[in-house]
Design an enzyme around this catalytic site. Structure first.
Site, PDB file in Angstrom:
ATOM      1  N   THR A  30      -9.045  -1.574   4.688  1.00  0.00           N
ATOM      2  CA  THR A  30      -9.045  -1.790   6.136  1.00  0.00           C
ATOM      3  C   THR A  30      -9.983  -2.940   6.504  1.00  0.00           C
ATOM      4  O   THR A  30      -9.746  -3.634   7.506  1.00  0.00           O
ATOM      5  CB  THR A  30      -9.455  -0.522   6.902  1.00  0.00           C
ATOM      6  OG1 THR A  30     -10.721  -0.057   6.429  1.00  0.00           O
ATOM      7  CG2 THR A  30      -8.411   0.572   6.722  1.00  0.00           C
ATOM      8  N   ARG A  38      -3.877   7.221   7.476  1.00  0.00           N
ATOM      9  CA  ARG A  38      -4.152   8.533   8.053  1.00  0.00           C
ATOM     10  C   ARG A  38      -4.816   8.516   9.411  1.00  0.00           C
ATOM     11  O   ARG A  38      -4.704   9.472  10.162  1.00  0.00           O
ATOM     12  CB  ARG A  38      -5.044   9.337   7.086  1.00  0.00           C
ATOM     13  CG  ARG A  38      -4.337   9.722   5.805  1.00  0.00           C
ATOM     14  CD  ARG A  38      -5.236  10.561   4.907  1.00  0.00           C
ATOM     15  NE  ARG A  38      -4.510  10.980   3.723  1.00  0.00           N
ATOM     16  CZ  ARG A  38      -4.318  10.217   2.668  1.00  0.00           C
ATOM     17  NH1 ARG A  38      -4.828   9.000   2.637  1.00  0.00           N
ATOM     18  NH2 ARG A  38      -3.639  10.660   1.623  1.00  0.00           N
ATOM     19  N   GLN A 103      -7.151   4.694  -4.825  1.00  0.00           N
ATOM     20  CA  GLN A 103      -6.101   5.420  -4.114  1.00  0.00           C
ATOM     21  C   GLN A 103      -5.203   4.452  -3.336  1.00  0.00           C
ATOM     22  O   GLN A 103      -4.218   4.878  -2.743  1.00  0.00           O
ATOM     23  CB  GLN A 103      -6.739   6.415  -3.136  1.00  0.00           C
ATOM     24  CG  GLN A 103      -7.561   7.507  -3.806  1.00  0.00           C
ATOM     25  CD  GLN A 103      -8.333   8.328  -2.789  1.00  0.00           C
ATOM     26  OE1 GLN A 103      -9.285   7.849  -2.173  1.00  0.00           O
ATOM     27  NE2 GLN A 103      -7.934   9.568  -2.604  1.00  0.00           N
ATOM     28  N   ASP A 106      -2.090  -1.479  -2.340  1.00  0.00           N
ATOM     29  CA  ASP A 106      -1.860  -2.819  -1.806  1.00  0.00           C
ATOM     30  C   ASP A 106      -2.039  -3.953  -2.797  1.00  0.00           C
ATOM     31  O   ASP A 106      -1.787  -5.113  -2.478  1.00  0.00           O
ATOM     32  CB  ASP A 106      -2.758  -3.058  -0.595  1.00  0.00           C
ATOM     33  CG  ASP A 106      -4.222  -2.705  -0.866  1.00  0.00           C
ATOM     34  OD1 ASP A 106      -4.742  -3.051  -1.944  1.00  0.00           O
ATOM     35  OD2 ASP A 106      -4.845  -2.072   0.006  1.00  0.00           O
ATOM     36  N   HIS A 123      -2.056   6.262  -6.928  1.00  0.00           N
ATOM     37  CA  HIS A 123      -0.904   6.476  -6.047  1.00  0.00           C
ATOM     38  C   HIS A 123       0.138   5.381  -6.204  1.00  0.00           C
ATOM     39  O   HIS A 123       1.030   5.239  -5.368  1.00  0.00           O
ATOM     40  CB  HIS A 123      -1.362   6.571  -4.598  1.00  0.00           C
ATOM     41  CG  HIS A 123      -2.271   7.731  -4.336  1.00  0.00           C
ATOM     42  ND1 HIS A 123      -3.099   7.807  -3.234  1.00  0.00           N
ATOM     43  CD2 HIS A 123      -2.494   8.869  -5.048  1.00  0.00           C
ATOM     44  CE1 HIS A 123      -3.791   8.940  -3.282  1.00  0.00           C
ATOM     45  NE2 HIS A 123      -3.439   9.592  -4.367  1.00  0.00           N
ATOM     46  N   CYS A 131      12.593   0.722 -11.556  1.00  0.00           N
ATOM     47  CA  CYS A 131      13.767   1.580 -11.684  1.00  0.00           C
ATOM     48  C   CYS A 131      13.314   2.998 -12.002  1.00  0.00           C
ATOM     49  O   CYS A 131      12.488   3.201 -12.906  1.00  0.00           O
ATOM     50  CB  CYS A 131      14.691   1.046 -12.787  1.00  0.00           C
ATOM     51  SG  CYS A 131      16.089   2.144 -13.147  1.00  0.00           S
ATOM     52  N   CYS A 134      14.852   3.646 -15.900  1.00  0.00           N
ATOM     53  CA  CYS A 134      14.373   2.921 -17.088  1.00  0.00           C
ATOM     54  C   CYS A 134      13.033   2.231 -16.880  1.00  0.00           C
ATOM     55  O   CYS A 134      12.496   1.629 -17.818  1.00  0.00           O
ATOM     56  CB  CYS A 134      15.406   1.910 -17.556  1.00  0.00           C
ATOM     57  SG  CYS A 134      15.583   0.449 -16.479  1.00  0.00           S
TER      58      CYS A 134
END
EC number: 2.3.1.286
Length: 249
Positions: A30, A38, A103, A106, A123, A131, A134
Site C-alpha cells: 500500500t 481487506r 502474502q 503483486d 498466496h 495452466c 500442466c
C-alpha cells in the site's frame, strides 16, 4: 522512547543477525499505491470473492475473474517498489537475508531486485497466469489476446487446460511446497521481521510463532497493532519505508 531510538534498536538487531526472515503483508504494498484487499474500500468490499470451484465450473465466472485480474494488474503496473522493498534488497546484498515470505501477489519484491529464490509467495502471484492442468506459464498479455480472439476464457496451447492467474483463490489449496519451505525457514532464522501484516490470516500468521518458539527474535513493524504483538521482542507502529530508510542510505 522516541522514533529514532526505536529505529536504532531495529538496526542493531538487523546488524546482529545473520539469517533474517522478512514476512511481508499488504502494508508494504500500500505504501507503493497498491490497493489493499481487506480495508474499507478495498477490492473485497467492491467485489464478492470468486471461489475456486466456481472458477473451474463456470465460463461466466472465469470471464468475470479475468476482468478483475486485468483491472488489478493495471494497478500493479502503476506501482513502484518503495523504500521498504529496497531495504530488503539491501539485506540480500549483505547476505543477511534468508528469505522473504510474502502474502502479497503483486510481484513488487522481484521488481525491486530480489532473486526468485529469495521469495516465497504464499498466496501466489497475480502478474502472470498458469495452466491448471500442466502448469505452463502465460503472460497476461497472451491471455488477454486469447480472450479477444475467441471470446472465451483462455485455454492452454499445450494441453487445452484452463488458464488462471497464478494466485490462490478462495477455496483453492495453499501451495504445500511453499508453506513447508516457509516453515523450515522460520525454524532456521535468528531474526523474524514482520512488515505490514495484520497477522490475522492463517496458516501464514503461524510462521512468526514458529520462529519465536525456535529461538528467533520477533520484530513487528506495522501501522496498527496485531494479535501477536505480545509475543514480539519489539513492536513499532509506523510507516515501513520511513522505519527502514537508514538501511538504504
Amino acid at each position: 522512547m522516541d522514533f529514532k531510538s526505536r529505529q536504532q534498536i531495529l538496526l542493531e538487531a538487523i546488524n546482529a543477525a545473520s539469517n533474517i526472515i522478512v514476512f511481508t503483508g499488504a502494508g508494504i504494498s500500500t505504501e507503493s499505491g497498491v490497493p489493499d484487499y481487506r480495508s474499507p474500500g478495498g477490492l473485497w468490499h467492491k467485489f464478492e470473492p470468486i471461489m475456486y470451484e466456481d472458477f473451474v465450473s463456470s465460463e461466466e465466472t472465469r470471464r468475470e475473474d479475468w476482468r478483475r485480474r486485468f483491472i488489478l494488474n493495471d494497478e500493479f503496473k502503476k506501482a513502484e517498489p518503495n523504500n521498504g522493498h529496497l531495504a530488503i534488497v539491501e539485506l540480500q546484498k549483505q547476505n543477511r537475508l534468508l528469505r522473504v515470505i510474502t502474502q502479497n501477489v503483486d510481484g513488487l519484491h522481484q521488481r525491486s531486485g530480489l532473486s526468485d529464490d529469495n521469495v516465497i509467495e504464499l498466496h501466489g502471484n497475480c502478474t502472470y497466469a498458469t495452466c491448471l492442468t500442466c502448469a505452463k506459464p502465460y503472460s497476461f498479455e497472451k491471455c488477454h489476446e486469447k480472450i479477444e480472439t475467441t471470446d472465451q476464457s483462455p485455454l492452454c496451447d499445450e494441453c487445452g487446460g484452463l488458464l488462471k492467474a497464478a494466485v490462490i483463490n478462495f477455496g483453492q489449496a495453499m501451495p504445500l511446497d511453499a508453506m513447508m519451505q516457509a516453515e523450515d525457514d522460520a525454524r532456521a532464522c535468528d531474526l523474524f521481521i514482520v512488515l505490514g501484516s495484520s497477522l490475522q490470516v492463517y496458516p501464514a500468521a503461524a510462521l512468526p510463532q514458529i520462529a519465536k518458539r525456535n529461538g528467533a527474535k520477533l520484530f513487528i513493524i506495522n501501522r496498527d497493532p496485531t494479535p501477536l504483538d505480545h509475543l514480539a521482542d519489539f513492536v513499532l507502529n509506523a510507516e515501513l519505508g520511513r522505519s527502514l530508510h537508514p538501511l538504504i542510505i
